[in-house]
Design an enzyme around this catalytic site. Sequence first.
Site, PDB file in Angstrom:
ATOM      1  N   LYS A  84       0.134   4.287  -0.181  1.00 22.06           N
ATOM      2  CA  LYS A  84      -0.479   5.448   0.478  1.00 22.06           C
ATOM      3  C   LYS A  84      -0.280   6.718  -0.373  1.00 22.06           C
ATOM      4  CE  LYS A  84      -0.147   3.102   4.886  1.00 22.06           C
ATOM      5  NZ  LYS A  84       0.010   3.146   6.334  1.00 22.06           N
TER       6      LYS A  84
ATOM      7  N   GLY B 212       2.907   2.195  10.974  1.00 17.46           N
ATOM      8  CA  GLY B 212       3.844   3.303  10.818  1.00 17.46           C
ATOM      9  C   GLY B 212       4.565   3.669  12.095  1.00 17.46           C
TER      10      GLY B 212
ATOM     11  N   ASN C 180       0.875  -1.174   0.000  1.00 15.03           N
ATOM     12  CA  ASN C 180       0.000   0.000   0.000  1.00 15.03           C
ATOM     13  C   ASN C 180       0.912   1.225   0.000  1.00 15.03           C
ATOM     14  OD1 ASN C 180      -1.743   2.082   0.538  1.00 15.03           O
ATOM     15  ND2 ASN C 180      -2.366   1.342   2.566  1.00 15.03           N
TER      16      ASN C 180
ATOM     17  N   GLU D 181      -5.011  -5.033  10.674  1.00 16.91           N
ATOM     18  CA  GLU D 181      -3.989  -4.002  10.891  1.00 16.91           C
ATOM     19  C   GLU D 181      -4.263  -3.305  12.225  1.00 16.91           C
ATOM     20  OE1 GLU D 181      -2.197  -2.728   6.783  1.00 16.91           O
ATOM     21  OE2 GLU D 181      -3.827  -1.388   7.341  1.00 16.91           O
TER      22      GLU D 181
ATOM     23  N   SER E   5       3.847  -2.240  10.365  1.00 22.58           N
ATOM     24  CA  SER E   5       5.310  -2.314  10.543  1.00 22.58           C
ATOM     25  C   SER E   5       5.893  -3.667  10.132  1.00 22.58           C
ATOM     26  CB  SER E   5       5.695  -1.956  11.982  1.00 22.58           C
ATOM     27  OG  SER E   5       5.302  -0.620  12.277  1.00 22.58           O
TER      28      SER E   5
ATOM     29  N   GLU F  64      -6.652   4.462   8.186  1.00 21.44           N
ATOM     30  CA  GLU F  64      -6.503   5.900   7.918  1.00 21.44           C
ATOM     31  C   GLU F  64      -7.801   6.473   7.347  1.00 21.44           C
ATOM     32  OE1 GLU F  64      -2.857   5.401   5.748  1.00 21.44           O
ATOM     33  OE2 GLU F  64      -1.943   4.741   7.622  1.00 21.44           O
TER      34      GLU F  64
ATOM     35  N   HIS G  20      -9.451   0.960   5.321  1.00 17.15           N
ATOM     36  CA  HIS G  20      -8.129   1.164   5.942  1.00 17.15           C
ATOM     37  C   HIS G  20      -8.286   2.060   7.172  1.00 17.15           C
ATOM     38  CE1 HIS G  20      -3.994   2.351   6.594  1.00 17.15           C
ATOM     39  NE2 HIS G  20      -3.666   1.258   5.955  1.00 17.15           N
TER      40      HIS G  20
HETATM   41  P1  13P Z   1       3.274   0.315   7.785  1.00 23.15           P
HETATM   42  O1  13P Z   1       3.792  -0.963   7.156  1.00 23.15           O
HETATM   43  O2  13P Z   1       3.981   1.533   7.346  1.00 23.15           O
HETATM   44  O3  13P Z   1       3.137   0.161   9.272  1.00 23.15           O
HETATM   45  O4  13P Z   1       1.763   0.489   7.220  1.00 23.15           O
HETATM   46  C1  13P Z   1       0.869  -0.560   7.290  1.00 23.15           C
HETATM   47  C2  13P Z   1      -0.355  -0.200   6.540  1.00 23.15           C
HETATM   48  O5  13P Z   1      -1.113   0.663   6.947  1.00 23.15           O
HETATM   49  C3  13P Z   1      -0.596  -0.874   5.261  1.00 23.15           C
HETATM   50  O6  13P Z   1      -1.881  -0.635   4.801  1.00 23.15           O
END
Ligand code: 13P
Length: 249
Positions: free
Chosen positions: A11, A172, A9, A166, A212, A96, A94
Amino acid sequence: MRNYYIAGNWKMHKTRSEAAELARALVAQLKDGKYKYLVAPAFTSLETVGAIVKGSNILLGAQNCAPEEQGAHTGEVSVLQLKDLGVQVVILGHSERRHIYKEDDELINKKVKLALKHGLEVILCVGELLEEREAGKAEVVCETQTVKGLTGVAAADLGRITIAYEPVWAIGTGKTATPEDADVIHAYIRKVVGKLYGADAAQNIIIQYGGSVKSENAAQLMAKENIDGALVGGAALKADSFVPIAKFG
Ligand code: 13P
């Protein structure tokens, strides 16, 4: 037997030329990869990346879609427009989207059904906040998001759904859930799918872990019985960090 499914992803990162460079590197370096692969660039890079991954073993994904097919929805992108660009998979729910943009389960479910109606595959993301985990609510939060996300989804369409667990506190942050902790939730989500769709569906559904994931922890996570792949954020932004995850083991 479930195959592993490793997704990147991207982003809100990368211009088109940066996205093209990464996509070209991944096509070259994953061509002998054994698992299922996906990249999900920003909307603006979908056409560019789509042309590069076309005919490879890497699927093209979008990171969101609108809950309606078309109309007066300024700033939104329709599933019809995504299909037109060759998108095969859409990531929905997601964290976010849930927490920054306040998407609720009903809205996410509407998008899930619309994407399925138009023949796309879906990665439905679920996961608890840190305070929910600390209050002992991780399972119930993931159950609610799974049940509500899948409301009205026919058993015949479940093969086009992947669930991504997740935990929000691991995204992150560099904090990964331990493989054991993640597996507990994955097993629980599998049980929830079993209650909704039966034992075979529970056995077959792919449940990715996200939060992560790095080359250093990918193999330990994937070794767990209920962890069938990864939805990778930060480490998906460079071939050097994504390819070792995508070729773990
Ligand atoms: P990270 O791997 O940066 O923690 O992000 C995970 C994520 O949100 C994938 O959709």
